[in-house]
Design an enzyme around this catalytic site. Structure first.
Site, mmCIF file in Angstrom:
data_model
loop_
_atom_site.group_PDB
_atom_site.id
_atom_site.type_symbol
_atom_site.label_atom_id
_atom_site.label_comp_id
_atom_site.label_asym_id
_atom_site.label_seq_id
_atom_site.Cartn_x
_atom_site.Cartn_y
_atom_site.Cartn_z
ATOM 1 N N ARG A 75 -8.922 -46.478 -40.551
ATOM 2 C CA ARG A 75 -9.199 -45.040 -40.468
ATOM 3 C C ARG A 75 -8.062 -44.155 -40.969
ATOM 4 O O ARG A 75 -8.203 -42.923 -40.987
ATOM 5 C CB ARG A 75 -9.599 -44.670 -39.040
ATOM 6 C CG ARG A 75 -10.930 -45.337 -38.656
ATOM 7 C CD ARG A 75 -11.461 -44.858 -37.341
ATOM 8 N NE ARG A 75 -11.728 -43.423 -37.336
ATOM 9 C CZ ARG A 75 -12.049 -42.745 -36.243
ATOM 10 N NH1 ARG A 75 -12.145 -43.360 -35.098
ATOM 11 N NH2 ARG A 75 -12.272 -41.445 -36.307
ATOM 12 N N PRO A 108 -4.375 -47.877 -30.250
ATOM 13 C CA PRO A 108 -3.126 -48.442 -29.729
ATOM 14 C C PRO A 108 -2.416 -47.511 -28.747
ATOM 15 O O PRO A 108 -2.266 -46.319 -29.021
ATOM 16 C CB PRO A 108 -2.269 -48.650 -30.976
ATOM 17 C CG PRO A 108 -3.066 -48.224 -32.140
ATOM 18 C CD PRO A 108 -4.349 -47.665 -31.681
ATOM 19 N N GLU A 109 -2.024 -48.045 -27.621
ATOM 20 C CA GLU A 109 -1.195 -47.318 -26.668
ATOM 21 C C GLU A 109 0.110 -48.106 -26.524
ATOM 22 O O GLU A 109 0.382 -48.997 -27.324
ATOM 23 C CB GLU A 109 -1.932 -47.143 -25.330
ATOM 24 C CG GLU A 109 -3.178 -46.275 -25.485
ATOM 25 C CD GLU A 109 -3.876 -45.948 -24.160
ATOM 26 O OE1 GLU A 109 -3.226 -46.012 -23.109
ATOM 27 O OE2 GLU A 109 -5.074 -45.647 -24.204
#
Ligand SMILES: [Zn+2]
Length: 269
Positions: A108, A2-3
């Site tokens: 993760r 995600p950015e």
């Protein structure tokens, strides 16, 4: 990963999902997503959403009782379900007054949930640089943010204390759109190039926001997702603009993709 566009769209979805509803319960699984010292305060969060803030990749939700800061890490997402039921990789849940459940999922486990007050999150925000969605980005403000050193421009763009929210994908895409080589030292970049970069950042973020408009986020690394980007992840493929093969190299422990023709190392003066 995600950015800025993914985090901003997560914020907008959460605001929509919480509209007219209240948090009645918070469930936290025993993972590193919610560090032990914050668990009690997180689990006491209740009530309607009063405000939401975002700077760079840090998102904050202020409720009637308590505040939640959410960092999506590498694989974090917020998803909504109408009612109870298992969701893969769900690590924490906000149960709402209408029976719907907002799951924080994260395979993760690099994301974080923290119980921060508004002053505490503002303190965090103060260490972050220029936010290309929240702030007006100009040649002047971008030059100030990038600094004067010889640092490679892509590395400077990804430094969250300088420009908040750009990561490997959108830094590469913005530089391609601007025709700037990722290794150009920031002190050599001209005003004309920065003008193109201001536009390139805007364009790649707008594109990223549009890509994330669905009800549920999709990240590039996931099975079945297609790469919508122009140079990112396209080493060895022909450039969409000039058909030269896209090249890649290691830069600050990340793979950087660029077009050697559209982004010359030494541009014509
Ligand atoms: Zn090209």
């Amino acid at each position: 990963m995600p950015e800025l566009p993914e985090v901003e769209m997560a914020r907008r979805r959460l605001v929509r999902w919480l509209d007219g509803r209240e948090v009645v319960e918070v469930e936290l699984d025993d993972t590193r997503i919610a560090p032990p010292e914050g668990r009690a305060a997180l689990s006491r969060v209740r009530g309607a959403l009063r405000e939401s803030l975002r700077r760079g990749k840090l998102l904050w939700l202020g409720f009637e009782r308590g505040g939640v800061a959410s960092h999506l890490g590498m694989t974090g997402k917020w998803v909504r379900r109408e009612g109870p039921g298992a969701v893969r990789f769900s690590r924490a849940r906000l149960v709402l007054s209408d029976g719907s459940v907002l799951h924080y999922t994260d395979p993760r486990l690099f994301g974080r949930l923290e119980p921060l007050s508004r002053p505490e999150v503002e303190e965090r925000f103060s260490s972050l640089g220029l936010d290309p969605l929240a702030d007006t980005v100009t040649v002047k403000s971008l030059r100030e943010a990038l600094g004067k050193g010889k640092r490679a421009i892509k590395v400077a763009l990804m430094d969250q204390a300088r420009v908040a929210g750009l990561g490997n994908i959108h830094a590469a895409e913005a530089l391609f759109r601007a025709g700037i080589h990722p290794e150009r030292p920031v002190n050599e970049v001209t005003d004309a190039e920065l003008k193109r970069l201001v536009r390139g950042i805007r364009e790649t973020l707008d594109f990223g926001l549009a890509e994330q408009e669905g009800e549920e986020p999709v990240y590039l690394e996931e099975p079945g997702s297609e790469n919508p980007f122009q140079v990112y992840g396209r080493a060895g493929e022909p450039c969409r603009r000039c058909r030269t093969l896209i090249e890649s190299f290691r830069q600050a422990q990340r793979t950087t993709c660029y077009c050697p023709r559209c982004q010359p190392r030494s541009p014509d003066p």
